[in-house]
Design a protein around this motif. Structure first.
Motif, PDB file in Angstrom:
ATOM      1  N   PHE A 367      -9.671 -16.179   3.977  1.00 42.59           N
ATOM      2  CA  PHE A 367     -10.570 -15.077   3.664  1.00 42.59           C
ATOM      3  C   PHE A 367     -10.122 -13.791   4.361  1.00 42.59           C
ATOM      4  O   PHE A 367     -10.032 -12.720   3.743  1.00 42.59           O
ATOM      5  CB  PHE A 367     -11.994 -15.440   4.088  1.00 42.59           C
ATOM      6  N   GLY A 368      -9.854 -13.887   5.652  1.00 44.81           N
ATOM      7  CA  GLY A 368      -9.468 -12.700   6.416  1.00 44.81           C
ATOM      8  C   GLY A 368      -8.191 -12.074   5.902  1.00 44.81           C
ATOM      9  O   GLY A 368      -8.065 -10.841   5.835  1.00 44.81           O
ATOM     10  N   THR A 369      -7.219 -12.904   5.528  1.00 44.50           N
ATOM     11  CA  THR A 369      -5.936 -12.384   5.044  1.00 44.50           C
ATOM     12  C   THR A 369      -6.102 -11.652   3.718  1.00 44.50           C
ATOM     13  O   THR A 369      -5.570 -10.549   3.538  1.00 44.50           O
ATOM     14  CB  THR A 369      -4.924 -13.531   4.888  1.00 44.50           C
ATOM     15  N   THR A 370      -6.841 -12.250   2.777  1.00 39.34           N
ATOM     16  CA  THR A 370      -7.023 -11.590   1.484  1.00 39.34           C
ATOM     17  C   THR A 370      -7.873 -10.332   1.625  1.00 39.34           C
ATOM     18  O   THR A 370      -7.617  -9.318   0.967  1.00 39.34           O
ATOM     19  CB  THR A 370      -7.652 -12.547   0.462  1.00 39.34           C
ATOM     20  N   TYR A 371      -8.884 -10.396   2.490  1.00 37.26           N
ATOM     21  CA  TYR A 371      -9.705  -9.215   2.734  1.00 37.26           C
ATOM     22  C   TYR A 371      -8.847  -8.072   3.288  1.00 37.26           C
ATOM     23  O   TYR A 371      -8.898  -6.935   2.810  1.00 37.26           O
ATOM     24  CB  TYR A 371     -10.835  -9.528   3.715  1.00 37.26           C
ATOM     25  N   TYR A 372      -8.059  -8.377   4.299  1.00 34.67           N
ATOM     26  CA  TYR A 372      -7.229  -7.357   4.943  1.00 34.67           C
ATOM     27  C   TYR A 372      -6.229  -6.771   3.944  1.00 34.67           C
ATOM     28  O   TYR A 372      -5.991  -5.557   3.924  1.00 34.67           O
ATOM     29  CB  TYR A 372      -6.497  -7.982   6.130  1.00 34.67           C
ATOM     30  N   MET A 373      -5.645  -7.614   3.110  1.00 31.29           N
ATOM     31  CA  MET A 373      -4.671  -7.145   2.133  1.00 31.29           C
ATOM     32  C   MET A 373      -5.321  -6.205   1.107  1.00 31.29           C
ATOM     33  O   MET A 373      -4.811  -5.125   0.816  1.00 31.29           O
ATOM     34  CB  MET A 373      -4.025  -8.334   1.427  1.00 31.29           C
ATOM     35  N   LEU A 374      -6.473  -6.618   0.562  1.00 33.50           N
ATOM     36  CA  LEU A 374      -7.139  -5.785  -0.432  1.00 33.50           C
ATOM     37  C   LEU A 374      -7.585  -4.445   0.158  1.00 33.50           C
ATOM     38  O   LEU A 374      -7.429  -3.395  -0.472  1.00 33.50           O
ATOM     39  CB  LEU A 374      -8.351  -6.523  -1.008  1.00 33.50           C
ATOM     40  N   LYS A 375      -8.122  -4.494   1.372  1.00 33.75           N
ATOM     41  CA  LYS A 375      -8.588  -3.261   2.008  1.00 33.75           C
ATOM     42  C   LYS A 375      -7.423  -2.309   2.269  1.00 33.75           C
ATOM     43  O   LYS A 375      -7.520  -1.096   2.029  1.00 33.75           O
ATOM     44  CB  LYS A 375      -9.311  -3.565   3.313  1.00 33.75           C
ATOM     45  N   SER A 376      -6.309  -2.838   2.742  1.00 34.39           N
ATOM     46  CA  SER A 376      -5.137  -1.998   3.006  1.00 34.39           C
ATOM     47  C   SER A 376      -4.627  -1.355   1.716  1.00 34.39           C
ATOM     48  O   SER A 376      -4.295  -0.158   1.691  1.00 34.39           O
ATOM     49  CB  SER A 376      -4.024  -2.831   3.653  1.00 34.39           C
ATOM     50  N   CYS A 377      -4.571  -2.150   0.652  1.00 39.81           N
ATOM     51  CA  CYS A 377      -4.087  -1.623  -0.630  1.00 39.81           C
ATOM     52  C   CYS A 377      -5.039  -0.577  -1.196  1.00 39.81           C
ATOM     53  O   CYS A 377      -4.606   0.442  -1.748  1.00 39.81           O
ATOM     54  CB  CYS A 377      -3.893  -2.756  -1.630  1.00 39.81           C
ATOM     55  N   LEU A 378      -6.352  -0.824  -1.056  1.00 38.75           N
ATOM     56  CA  LEU A 378      -7.325   0.147  -1.544  1.00 38.75           C
ATOM     57  C   LEU A 378      -7.158   1.482  -0.829  1.00 38.75           C
ATOM     58  O   LEU A 378      -7.157   2.543  -1.460  1.00 38.75           O
ATOM     59  CB  LEU A 378      -8.748  -0.386  -1.342  1.00 38.75           C
ATOM     60  N   GLU A 379      -7.013   1.441   0.493  1.00 39.30           N
ATOM     61  CA  GLU A 379      -6.871   2.676   1.260  1.00 39.30           C
ATOM     62  C   GLU A 379      -5.579   3.404   0.891  1.00 39.30           C
ATOM     63  O   GLU A 379      -5.553   4.639   0.797  1.00 39.30           O
ATOM     64  CB  GLU A 379      -6.914   2.381   2.760  1.00 39.30           C
ATOM     65  N   GLU A 380      -4.513   2.659   0.651  1.00 48.15           N
ATOM     66  CA  GLU A 380      -3.246   3.275   0.237  1.00 48.15           C
ATOM     67  C   GLU A 380      -3.395   4.007  -1.088  1.00 48.15           C
ATOM     68  O   GLU A 380      -2.966   5.155  -1.242  1.00 48.15           O
ATOM     69  CB  GLU A 380      -2.152   2.201   0.084  1.00 48.15           C
ATOM     70  N   LEU A 381      -3.998   3.339  -2.066  1.00 45.18           N
ATOM     71  CA  LEU A 381      -4.142   3.934  -3.390  1.00 45.18           C
ATOM     72  C   LEU A 381      -5.145   5.087  -3.383  1.00 45.18           C
ATOM     73  O   LEU A 381      -4.959   6.076  -4.096  1.00 45.18           O
ATOM     74  CB  LEU A 381      -4.549   2.862  -4.395  1.00 45.18           C
ATOM     75  N   ALA A 382      -6.202   4.969  -2.572  1.00 46.96           N
ATOM     76  CA  ALA A 382      -7.165   6.065  -2.446  1.00 46.96           C
ATOM     77  C   ALA A 382      -6.490   7.298  -1.856  1.00 46.96           C
ATOM     78  O   ALA A 382      -6.745   8.432  -2.284  1.00 46.96           O
ATOM     79  CB  ALA A 382      -8.349   5.632  -1.583  1.00 46.96           C
ATOM     80  N   GLU A 383      -5.623   7.082  -0.878  1.00 42.84           N
ATOM     81  CA  GLU A 383      -4.884   8.194  -0.286  1.00 42.84           C
ATOM     82  C   GLU A 383      -3.923   8.813  -1.291  1.00 42.84           C
ATOM     83  O   GLU A 383      -3.792  10.044  -1.366  1.00 42.84           O
ATOM     84  CB  GLU A 383      -4.121   7.698   0.949  1.00 42.84           C
ATOM     85  N   ASP A 384      -3.267   7.977  -2.090  1.00 43.91           N
ATOM     86  CA  ASP A 384      -2.383   8.502  -3.139  1.00 43.91           C
ATOM     87  C   ASP A 384      -3.170   9.347  -4.138  1.00 43.91           C
ATOM     88  O   ASP A 384      -2.716  10.410  -4.558  1.00 43.91           O
ATOM     89  CB  ASP A 384      -1.690   7.350  -3.873  1.00 43.91           C
TER      90      ASP A 384
END
Length: 397
Positions: A367-384
């Protein structure tokens, strides 16, 4: 790890699933989440666009969906009334959000006293009433009927750019755009004085969403919708302002823990080389949703480039996330490998601060790994997305 707002939201969300956590662990929660997400993904929003013939209803339907006049999904526009019956146009970003282009009120086929019945009035969530000149008695009659049904309506004065251009030619020596806009707005308010409850807000727009009140209209609609329909509306909108972009980020962020639990609790399979089990296909679909919701796809970027008269490659140059090149199972597996360490920190943090989370400790690493991955990707794309909009504004628009 998680900002204060996010932590508060997460704690509230966990409480909603407390019984499932305690009785069935992650699998039971995942099952309920799956049903919940399916319900959310199927939320429908029906928005009626009406007004007198020639006011620009069809052009507005295209503009708010991020389309021009000649695209395959565009509403037909013309100098004569083109809409002969209520016509539904789904949003490309979320087809469950549908704009209904209604026939012009007051035409020979749709007289005011029969209009509401003929356009199937009761199926719409709210109405946008458009006028290109002053609001007339037909508009007020329609607004009163909407009020009686307990539904919201919004008045839009269209083609403001045409009025500003005409005024600049008439008043060459004392042209003042701000004053002219105030005069037009007050004229609209005066025309609507007959409505009960005082005069409603009037939005002055051209059919260029970066100008006048267009963004204010979108933001007002989003704020006044019920929560579940607000999320659907936000995801459907073209990403044309920083405020809309931030709203999209918050909506998507609220989904992350649900998607992580679903991925790890339903049809999960072991990931070689990691102490993680998850459904990679679920994660691929979610990342593609992020990408499209932020309008980072080629079609959306091309449309924005045309609006701001800037090469599309200039906008693409500020996109840094590797997800811009490919979103696939292989890419997701690599991202999970990279996120493993962060996932462990997520688990340790949540177990220590959210007691309910302890009941899913067995599935915590996944759970923690998938959560961390999705959150990191969301923040990257939001910044883009933010960088793209900033570069677009730098073009001088």
């Amino acid at each position: 790890m998680a900002d204060e707002e996010e932590f508060t939201d997460l704690k509230e969300e966990f409480e909603k699933f407390k019984d499932e956590f305690e009785s069935g662990g992650l699998a039971a929660v995942a099952s309920k989440i799956k049903s919940h997400l399916e319900d959310m993904d199927n939320v429908q929003l029906n928005i009626a666009i009406t007004g007198e013939s020639g006011s620009g209803k069809s052009t507005f339907v295209n503009c708010i969906r991020g389309l021009g006049a000649e695209e395959k999904e565009s509403a037909k526009t013309g100098v004569v009334e083109e809409t002969m019956e209520p016509t539904m146009y789904p949003c490309p970003k979320n087809p469950n959000v549908r704009f209904w282009d209604l026939p012009g009120i007051g035409t020979s086929n749709f007289q005011a006293d029969q209009y509401l019945e003929k356009v199937r009035f009761d199926q719409y969530d709210f109405f946008i009433i458009i006028a290109s000149m002053r609001f007339k008695e037909n508009d007020i009659t329609l607004a009163r009927a909407v009020q009686k049904m307990g539904k919201k309506f919004y008045f839009v004065r269209s083609m403001i750019d045409r009025d500003i251009d005409a005024a600049s030619k008439r008043r060459k020596n004392n042209f003042n755009e701000k004053k002219i806009l105030e005069e037009i707005r007050q004229n609209c308010v005066d025309c609507l004085q007959k409505l009960e409850g005082g005069s409603p807000s009037v939005f002055l727009i051209s059919f260029e969403p970066l100008l006048y009140d267009f963004q204010k209209l979108e933001e007002t609609l989003e704020k006044e919708l019920p929560k579940h329909k607000k999320d659907a509306f936000l995801q459907a909108l073209p990403n044309i302002s920083l405020q809309i972009s931030e709203g999209k980020r918050k909506v998507l962020r609220a989904r992350i823990w649900k998607l992580a639990a679903l991925s790890c609790g339903v049809a999960a399979v072991p990931i070689p080389g990691l102490s993680v089990v998850c459904d990679v296909a679920i994660l691929v679909r979610e990342l593609r949703l992020y990408y499209n919701t932020f309008s980072l796809d080629d079609e959306s970027l091309q449309s924005l480039a045309q609006r701001v008269d800037k090469p599309v490659e200039d906008l693409k140059s500020v996109i840094k996330s590797p997800l811009a090149k490919e979103i696939s199972s292989d890419v997701v597996l690599k991202l999970l490998m990279k996120a493993a360490g962060g996932g462990l920190m997520v688990v340790e943090y949540w177990v220590s601060t959210i007691p309910i989370f302890g009941s899913i400790a067995a599935g915590g690493i996944s759970f923690g790994t998938t959560y961390y991955m999705l959150k990191s990707c969301l923040e990257e794309l939001a910044e883009d997305a933010k960088n793209v909009l900033t570069r677009a504004v730098e073009s001088g628009v």
